[in-house]
Design a protein around this motif. Sequence first.
Motif, short mmCIF file in Angstrom:
data_model
loop_
_atom_site.label_atom_id
_atom_site.label_comp_id
_atom_site.label_asym_id
_atom_site.label_seq_id
_atom_site.Cartn_x
_atom_site.Cartn_y
_atom_site.Cartn_z
N ILE A 78 0.84 -1.20 0.00
CA ILE A 78 0.00 0.00 0.00
C ILE A 78 0.87 1.25 0.00
O ILE A 78 0.60 2.21 -0.74
CB ILE A 78 -0.97 -0.03 1.20
CG1 ILE A 78 -2.03 -1.11 0.98
CG2 ILE A 78 -1.63 1.34 1.41
CD1 ILE A 78 -2.86 -1.44 2.21
N THR A 79 1.93 1.24 0.80
CA THR A 79 2.86 2.38 0.83
C THR A 79 3.47 2.61 -0.54
O THR A 79 3.56 3.74 -1.01
CB THR A 79 3.97 2.14 1.88
OG1 THR A 79 3.36 2.02 3.16
CG2 THR A 79 4.98 3.28 1.89
N MET A 80 3.89 1.53 -1.20
CA MET A 80 4.50 1.65 -2.53
C MET A 80 3.49 2.18 -3.55
O MET A 80 3.82 3.02 -4.38
CB MET A 80 5.05 0.30 -2.98
CG MET A 80 6.28 -0.14 -2.21
SD MET A 80 6.81 -1.82 -2.62
CE MET A 80 7.50 -1.58 -4.25
N ILE A 81 2.26 1.71 -3.48
CA ILE A 81 1.23 2.15 -4.42
C ILE A 81 0.91 3.63 -4.22
O ILE A 81 0.74 4.38 -5.19
CB ILE A 81 -0.05 1.30 -4.26
CG1 ILE A 81 0.22 -0.12 -4.77
CG2 ILE A 81 -1.24 1.93 -4.97
CD1 ILE A 81 -0.84 -1.13 -4.38
N ASN A 82 0.85 4.06 -2.97
CA ASN A 82 0.48 5.44 -2.66
C ASN A 82 1.62 6.44 -2.77
O ASN A 82 1.40 7.64 -2.69
CB ASN A 82 -0.13 5.53 -1.26
CG ASN A 82 -1.48 4.84 -1.20
OD1 ASN A 82 -2.19 4.74 -2.19
ND2 ASN A 82 -1.81 4.33 -0.03
N CYS A 83 2.84 5.96 -2.96
CA CYS A 83 4.00 6.85 -3.00
C CYS A 83 4.19 7.40 -4.41
O CYS A 83 4.11 6.67 -5.40
CB CYS A 83 5.24 6.10 -2.56
SG CYS A 83 6.71 7.15 -2.53
N ASP A 84 4.49 8.68 -4.49
CA ASP A 84 4.84 9.29 -5.78
C ASP A 84 6.33 9.03 -6.00
O ASP A 84 7.18 9.74 -5.48
CB ASP A 84 4.54 10.79 -5.73
CG ASP A 84 4.91 11.50 -7.02
OD1 ASP A 84 5.28 10.81 -8.00
OD2 ASP A 84 4.84 12.74 -7.05
N THR A 85 6.64 7.98 -6.75
CA THR A 85 8.03 7.55 -6.92
C THR A 85 8.89 8.57 -7.66
O THR A 85 10.10 8.49 -7.62
CB THR A 85 8.10 6.20 -7.66
OG1 THR A 85 7.41 6.32 -8.90
CG2 THR A 85 7.50 5.09 -6.82
N LYS A 86 8.29 9.53 -8.32
CA LYS A 86 9.07 10.55 -9.02
C LYS A 86 9.73 11.51 -8.05
O LYS A 86 10.81 12.01 -8.30
CB LYS A 86 8.19 11.32 -10.00
CG LYS A 86 7.67 10.47 -11.13
CD LYS A 86 6.72 11.25 -12.00
CE LYS A 86 6.12 10.32 -13.06
NZ LYS A 86 5.04 10.95 -13.78
N SER A 87 9.07 11.75 -6.90
CA SER A 87 9.60 12.73 -5.97
C SER A 87 10.19 12.12 -4.70
O SER A 87 10.95 12.78 -4.00
CB SER A 87 8.51 13.73 -5.58
OG SER A 87 7.46 13.06 -4.92
N ALA A 88 9.83 10.88 -4.39
CA ALA A 88 10.33 10.28 -3.14
C ALA A 88 10.37 8.76 -3.24
O ALA A 88 9.57 8.16 -3.96
CB ALA A 88 9.44 10.70 -1.97
#
Length: 154
Positions: A78-88
């Motif tokens: 869930i954390t991975m899905i909700n994270c904006d990987t472009k910025s963090a």
Amino acid sequence: FLATGTKVRSEYMATLEHHLGTSLREKNGTIKVKPTLQLATNALSNIFVAGDVNSLPGGAKYAVKAGEQAQLVAANLITMINCDTKSAKPVLQNWDGSVMNMIAVPIGKSLGVLQASGIAFGKSCVGDIVVSRVKAKDYFVSKRAKEFPPNANA
């Protein structure tokens, strides 16, 4: 713990290991994982390994521990899905091994064997009293009732 004989079945990993050119398993067949329960290779960080097949220490090899690990995996996904990987980069939870490594095996309503962190209490006052009061009452059915509601498969 004293119970032995579990054979890890991870042969299916051979093709993936060949493709990646690296070993993903320990010599005993368990699959190497990071503390977050992710596969221990950055190439496949979206794969998690919970339960007996992971390379965590032997004290984690119980059904209840696999359930706890599954909850951690779900939270990390869930954390991975909700994270904006472009910025963090997502901050994932680590498996801490849980509080206690203990197994209790009831033998009827008044006898039992209790093993905690490598110490066995069988055919003794400690084992019988603790197991009969803690587990033999209903074999932890009441603790698992919420996970398996009566009409879940209806």
